[in-house]
Design an enzyme around this catalytic site. Structure first.
Site, PDB file in Angstrom:
ATOM      1  N   GLY A 170       0.823  -1.203   0.000  1.00  0.00           N
ATOM      2  CA  GLY A 170       0.000   0.000   0.000  1.00  0.00           C
ATOM      3  C   GLY A 170       0.855   1.250   0.000  1.00  0.00           C
ATOM      4  O   GLY A 170       2.026   1.222  -0.405  1.00  0.00           O
ATOM      5  N   CYS A 171       0.298   2.345   0.456  1.00  0.00           N
ATOM      6  CA  CYS A 171       0.991   3.642   0.458  1.00  0.00           C
ATOM      7  C   CYS A 171       2.385   3.516   1.045  1.00  0.00           C
ATOM      8  O   CYS A 171       2.555   3.158   2.217  1.00  0.00           O
ATOM      9  CB  CYS A 171       0.180   4.663   1.251  1.00  0.00           C
ATOM     10  SG  CYS A 171       0.993   6.257   1.429  1.00  0.00           S
TER      11      CYS A 171
END
Length: 207
Positions: free
Chosen positions: A47-48
């Protein structure tokens, strides 16, 4: 008490154009040449990348982690920009590359931590962030890493995540450093966005 602006910053990822191009391959090569002798690399996507880099540094800093950099891997285009990766058109994942001392940290420990600190059951998504760039992935650098990645993944899938893991396991190909303003983002922006899926789960030890 946090200001409303600070609170909102943690809920929504800013999209900045501070820098429009990623590090060149020649600069990336010079970065790789600076790796300490005996050090090893581990590359993961969860993810981020702001939160992934930050949580690894927080947990392993001073314990054998030499460096953690954010960048792009797994796609087809050369020298991708953040804007291009966010569009989903490049095929790259936001990723974190860890440089560590294998005498202090094992690859197994890094991967078990990886599976504790994000949700590997959501396809192309972490928290509110959706798109192929947010997929869960392990990009191995050797046959030994591949074997460990497959063994750890099989165990966590059975014992921690109930058979729902969708993490991809792929050989690490070209790595592209993300733009400078992404490096150490949450250190430079303490009130910045953090994906709500990035926290340590209290799973029992693997058998």
């Amino acid at each position: 008490m946090a200001s409303p602006t600070s609170f909102l910053a943690r809920l929504f990822r800013p999209f900045t154009q501070s820098t429009t191009s990623a590090m060149s391959s020649s600069t990336a090569a010079s970065t790789a040449a600076a790796i300490p002798e005996g050090a090893e690399k581990a590359t993961v996507a969860a993810g981020c990348f702001w939160g992934v880099e930050h949580i690894y540094r927080k947990h392993f800093g001073g314990k054998g982690l030499y460096d953690a950099r954010v960048g792009y891997i797994g796609g087809d285009s050369s020298n991708p920009s953040y804007r291009a990766v966010c569009s989903g058109s490049t095929g790259h994942a936001e990723a974190t590359q860890l440089i560590y001392d294998p005498t202090q940290i094992t690859y197994t420990q890094l991967l078990e931590f990886f599976y504790r600190m994000h949700d590997p059951t959501t396809l192309n998504q972490q928290g509110p962030d959706r798109g192929t760039q947010y997929r869960s992935g392990i990009f191995y650098h050797s046959p030994e890493q591949e074997a460990i990645a497959r063994e750890v993944t099989a165990k966590v899938n059975e014992q921690w995540w109930g058979g729902k893991v969708v993490t991809e396991l792929l050989p690490a190909k070209q790595w592209w450093d993300a733009e400078d303003y992404h490096q150490l983002y949450l250190d430079r922006n303490p009130g910045g966005y953090e994906c709500p899926s990035h926290f340590l789960r209290t799973f029992p030890s693997l058998n």
